[in-house]
Scaffold this motif. Structure first.
Motif, mmCIF file in Angstrom:
data_model
loop_
_atom_site.group_PDB
_atom_site.id
_atom_site.type_symbol
_atom_site.label_atom_id
_atom_site.label_comp_id
_atom_site.label_asym_id
_atom_site.label_seq_id
_atom_site.Cartn_x
_atom_site.Cartn_y
_atom_site.Cartn_z
ATOM 1 N N LEU A 106 98.131 113.137 54.049
ATOM 2 C CA LEU A 106 98.642 113.199 52.681
ATOM 3 C C LEU A 106 99.777 114.205 52.541
ATOM 4 O O LEU A 106 100.317 114.375 51.451
ATOM 5 C CB LEU A 106 97.515 113.562 51.709
ATOM 6 N N GLU B 37 93.589 116.362 46.807
ATOM 7 C CA GLU B 37 94.053 115.896 45.508
ATOM 8 C C GLU B 37 92.873 115.410 44.674
ATOM 9 O O GLU B 37 91.996 114.693 45.176
ATOM 10 C CB GLU B 37 95.067 114.765 45.678
ATOM 11 N N HIS C 17 94.748 105.539 41.393
ATOM 12 C CA HIS C 17 95.173 106.740 42.110
ATOM 13 C C HIS C 17 94.486 106.838 43.468
ATOM 14 O O HIS C 17 95.093 107.213 44.480
ATOM 15 C CB HIS C 17 94.866 107.979 41.258
ATOM 16 N N LEU D 80 96.427 106.889 47.242
ATOM 17 C CA LEU D 80 96.268 107.922 48.261
ATOM 18 C C LEU D 80 95.845 107.320 49.599
ATOM 19 O O LEU D 80 96.337 107.728 50.662
ATOM 20 C CB LEU D 80 95.237 108.955 47.798
#
Length: 658
Positions: A261, A285, A292, A296
């Protein structure tokens, strides 16, 4: 020098060089420069390896052609074998969210082993491949063929049994509902779930894990709302469920780790002073919704390292770990729930890696090494409950098993479940690799021995209590009924409540009016003392210390004689500094430790000793308190005991009572 002289001198120089080379050749290799000799040897080795590889490729090609040419014979054999197969057992049905959250089934097993057979792909059919792997839940049959010296073929059927077997007809929803979705309620209840995808490169591991991640991204938020509704009648169904979901995504390559990430930034996997594993430097995160979550996952997957191999153009060359941490703001003292989704690197055999260069070969070695360590950790964790002896779990050998340390640690206070999905290719050309996959996962499935008829609601053993009896015990035995069972154990059995961490237990009790932390801790210790006493009574073999816990957290213990009757007096001449000795019951009743280490003999015959107490989380392990010294008369010394020091856990383990 004239032009004529120069012309005539050139042949003389050429002849001179030829004579020097001839003399050098006659002198032997010792007179040749080392660099020339090394270069020549390297060229010869390279030529030999090239010839050998060409020969092996020709043999592999001819063997593959012979296998593909036996399609009619193999298909007929498989058809006849299929008629003899028993009817497959039905797979677990998809449960509703309410039933899934309320499920309290606990079969005592921490590991589930599954197998998934993918369909034959179009490009494999074009080459003439045909399926030889048949899944019939919970069994799997692998049909392989080899050729004898006289050219005759021989068909073998290898049978395996797992917990769940999925065939090509089972889609991702069936697999998800059976193995992945049940892990979510465990994580929402502060537990730890681990899902591992294992298999040969090109067998569908990444495809399976990606589909599991996509479905978890949706269901984890809906199940969180259902979980809140079941425990808070005033909840209005809003997105504020009280849970905070944090995601990190990284890959492991040998001893290195990279954050997927954060543009493959290098990170570290370390243990802190309390033994907890920390992922230092990884970007974490907070996930707000399913969209969302999927963004990711997609971002991290795009940065994962892949390389083209003989079996797969995009073979995964690393272990991808997606870690989802669940924090419950309604219970701030409780541990965070953890869900690990691990897409393991593809395993390879010698034929798959025969065309690799040096870098690919080194990667394959690291991959196989870490997979071997993972196998040993999972199996040894399952064997802990079946053996009275110490079982070593080498989770520090690789970075992957270190991250999953808590899932393997038998002293872990939280409930953990591990599910392994082994993916296999069905084609005849992959039959040998499929057999290797089954040999890898078969030892992971530890068969529990036949258990005697379980005693239900034994008042001396909380592990046998049903939820109804547990509620009755809480109301009848503590604080005049001030602890509300609906708050402490709404659905848990006695065994499940004993596995709840102390912080969560105390927090639940404090939701009841008139209960403070001291009272809640006393109830927790009282329940655990009953459980430890019950385990000590049921343990076979030589007696071991029965640890007792007082309200201040100190542990006391007693040594019971292995043979009924009055023990013989310990001979004074037997005693030497450095020996471990068990004390008499009178000394233990006075608050002394159950075992002491002899340090020094005084002139009056007494001994200076140091206490050896039971470990806080395991009464079968002991800790030496060298600073807690006192003087013990020989009359207090009962018998010699043998303790062995374990370097990994830094505790002593009771081996024998002399």
């Amino acid at each position: 020098m004239t032009a004529t002289e120069m012309t005539t001198s050139q042949p003389d120089l050429a002849e001179k060089e030829e004579r020097q080379q001839s003399v050098a050749g006659d002198a032997g290799p010792d007179s040749i420069p080392a660099s020339v000799t090394a270069t020549a040897l390297c060229k010869e080795k390279h030529a030999a390896w090239s010839t050998l590889n060409s020969t092996l490729r020709a043999k592999e090609g001819s063997a593959a052609e012979r296998l593909l040419g036996q399609k009619a014979q193999m298909s007929s054999f498989i058809f006849e074998a299929g008629l003899k197969l028993p009817r497959p057992e039905p797979l677990p049905e998809a449960l509703s969210d309410e039933i899934l959250l309320a499920a309290t089934k606990d079969d005592g097993r921490d590991t589930t082993v599954c197998i998934r057979v993918r369909p034959v792909l179009p490009h494999e059919e074009a080459k003439g491949e045909y399926p030889v792997v048949i899944a019939s839940n919970p069994g799997l049959n692998v049909h392989s063929m080899d050729f004898r010296w006289n050219g005759m073929s021989n068909i073998k059927t290898n049978k395996y049994e797992v917990d769940l077997a999925f065939g090509p007809e089972h889609d991702n929803d069936v697999v998800y509902n059976a193995v992945a979705k049940p892990l979510i309620p465990l994580v929402l209840s502060n537990g730890m779930g681990t899902l591992l995808a294992y298999g040969q490169t090109g067998s569908g591991k990444t495809y399976t894990m990606t589909s599991m991640q996509e479905r978890i991204a949706t269901d984890i938020f809906s199940l969180a709302r259902q979980h809140r509704c079941a425990r808070d009648p005033a909840y209005n169904g809003s997105d504020d469920t009280g849970f905070v979901f944090t995601l990190c995504f990284f890959e492991l390559m040998g001893k290195q780790a990279f954050d997927l990430l954060d543009d493959r930034k290098s990170i570290s996997i370390l243990e802190d002073t309390f033994g907890a594993v920390q992922i230092v430097g990884a970007r974490q995160e907070d996930v707000v919704d399913s969209t969302h979550f999927l963004e990711l996952i997609e971002r991290g997957s795009a940065l994962r390292r892949t390389e083209a191999t003989a079996k797969n153009e995009t073979s995964s060359r690393s272990h991808a770990v997606c870690c989802i941490k669940v924090r419950n703001n309604e219970l701030p003292e409780a541990e965070d729930g953890m869900l690990y989704l691990v897409d393991l690197a593809g395993s390879e055999n010698n034929s798959d890696s025969s065309h690799h260069n040096r870098d690919r070969i080194n990667e394959t070695k690291e991959i196989n090494k870490s997979l071997g360590t993972l196998k040993e950790c999972i199996r040894n964790r399952s064997l802990v409950g079946l053996s009275n002896n110490h079982v070593h779990i080498p989770f520090r050998t690789s970075r992957l098993t270190l991250i999953l340390k808590e899932a393997f640690d038998p002293l872990s206070t939280r409930q953990c479940r591990t599910t392994v999905i082994a993916n296999v290719s069905p084609g005849i050309l992959d039959a040998q690799q499929t057999l290797n996959t089954m040999r890898y996962i078969e030892p992971l499935r530890v068969t529990l021995p036949p258990q005697p008829t379980a005693v239900v609601d034994d008042q001396t053993n909380p592990a046998t209590w049903t939820n109804a009896y547990l509620r009755k015990w809480i109301l009848a035995n503590y604080l005049g009924g001030r602890v509300d069972p609906n708050m402490l154990c709404p659905t848990e059995s006695g065994k499940q409540l004993c596995r709840v961490p102390m912080g969560t237990f105390i927090n639940r009790c404090m939701l009841c009016e008139g209960v403070d932390p001291r009272h809640a801790k006393e109830l927790y210790l009282k329940l655990w003392n009953l459980l430890i006493d019950a385990r000590t009574r049921n343990r076979n073999g030589p007696s071991k210390p029965a640890a007792r816990i007082d309200a201040d957290g100190a542990r006391k213990a007693s040594i019971r004689p292995a043979v009924p009757g009055r023990p013989k007096q310990l001979a004074v001449k037997q005693l030497k500094p450095g020996q471990f000795v068990a004390l008499t019951p009178d000394a233990i009743s006075d608050g002394k430790a159950p075992i002491v280490l002899l340090l020094e003999k005084r002139p009056d015959g007494a001994w200076v000793v140091a206490d050896v107490v039971a470990a806080e989380n395991d009464p079968d392990r002991y800790e030496l308190l060298i600073a807690d010294r006192w003087v013990a008369h020989t009359l207090l010394l009962k018998k010699l005991v043998e303790l062995e020091y374990d370097r990994k856990s830094r505790y002593y383990i009771l081996k024998n009572v002399v």
